[in-house]
Design an enzyme around this catalytic site. Structure first.
Site, PDB file in Angstrom:
ATOM      1  N   SER A  13      52.931 -24.928 -28.025  1.00  0.00           N
ATOM      2  CA  SER A  13      53.227 -24.596 -28.675  1.00  0.00           C
ATOM      3  C   SER A  13      55.054 -24.393 -28.033  1.00  0.00           C
ATOM      4  O   SER A  13      55.265 -23.767 -29.508  1.00  0.00           O
ATOM      5  CB  SER A  13      52.493 -22.800 -29.223  1.00  0.00           C
ATOM      6  N   ASP A 183      54.609 -12.687 -25.542  1.00  0.00           N
ATOM      7  CA  ASP A 183      53.684 -12.065 -24.772  1.00  0.00           C
ATOM      8  C   ASP A 183      53.295 -13.130 -23.961  1.00  0.00           C
ATOM      9  O   ASP A 183      52.107 -12.508 -23.247  1.00  0.00           O
ATOM     10  CB  ASP A 183      52.545 -12.635 -26.083  1.00  0.00           C
ATOM     11  N   HIS A 186      55.075 -17.129 -24.498  1.00  0.00           N
ATOM     12  CA  HIS A 186      55.936 -17.616 -25.838  1.00  0.00           C
ATOM     13  C   HIS A 186      57.712 -17.415 -25.318  1.00  0.00           C
ATOM     14  O   HIS A 186      57.437 -16.233 -25.695  1.00  0.00           O
ATOM     15  CB  HIS A 186      55.163 -17.930 -27.174  1.00  0.00           C
TER      16      HIS A 186
END
Length: 205
Positions: A13, A183, A186
């Protein structure tokens, strides 16, 4: 690197970061920062850039899609950023089966071997970044052998090493350092900037 080249980024991601919502399919991760830097500073040699990041991926997930997403595309450069989920899931679900650093390295090495056997691509290996913006966090301690595995693979296969973990740890030790993630994992814009800068310094210099 020139305009006839295909530069492929693959990872989780951190690499994906909105590519499905982006009409250009590049997304808003470090990949876009790298693309934009090259587009502004060397437009005459800007390669075709493809982002193949998929959220949640670990190194076994890359192995499952390696044929379709890398080998069949015959890239001239393949940049790999993987390893965060291999460690993060150990923290998130301690009882979930996960790859040891040795197993991680073995699967990763096989991916590089396939690239070397099936394409003429130059391989670029990015160290996994950080898990929490605390140098001594458990996630960062657990990352150390995985980062070392990537460093050893780069040396073994004469790949370009992008020292992203090293750069993040060094930055987090600076006075008045800024927040790099949303977080702990990310990237925000500053984190993407640091990733892109580290990549550009390693690959283009």
């Amino acid at each position: 690197m020139n305009k006839k080249d295909l530069l492929l980024f693959i990872g989780d991601s951190i690499t994906e970061a909105g590519r499905y919502e982006d009409p250009e399919q590049i997304g808003f991760s470090y990949v876009r920062y790298i693309r934009d830097y090259m587009a502004i500073n060397r437009p005459e040699s800007l390669p075709t850039i493809i982002n193949k990041g998929i959220g949640g991926n670990r190194v076994p997930d890359l192995a499952e899609r390696w044929e379709a997403d890398v080998l069949n595309l015959k890239p001239d450069y393949v940049s790999i950023s993987i390893g965060i989920n291999d460690v993060w899931r150990q923290l998130d679900s301690p009882h979930q089966e996960s790859l040891s650093p040795e197993q991680f390295k073995e699967v990763y090495a096989n991916l590089i071997e396939q690239v070397r056997a099936r394409t003429n691509a130059k391989v670029i290996l990015m160290e996994p970044t950080v898990i929490q913006e605390n140098v001594d966090a458990q996630g960062n301690r657990l990352l150390i052998p995985y980062v070392k595995a990537v460093q050893e693979l780069a040396e073994s296969y004469n790949a370009v090493l992008v020292p992203t973990h090293t750069a993040f740890i060094a930055y987090l030790q600076k006075e008045n350092h800024q927040v790099l993630t949303t977080d702990g994992v990310h990237m925000n814009t500053a984190g993407n900037m640091l990733m892109a800068q580290t990549w550009l310094q390693a690959v283009l210099n």
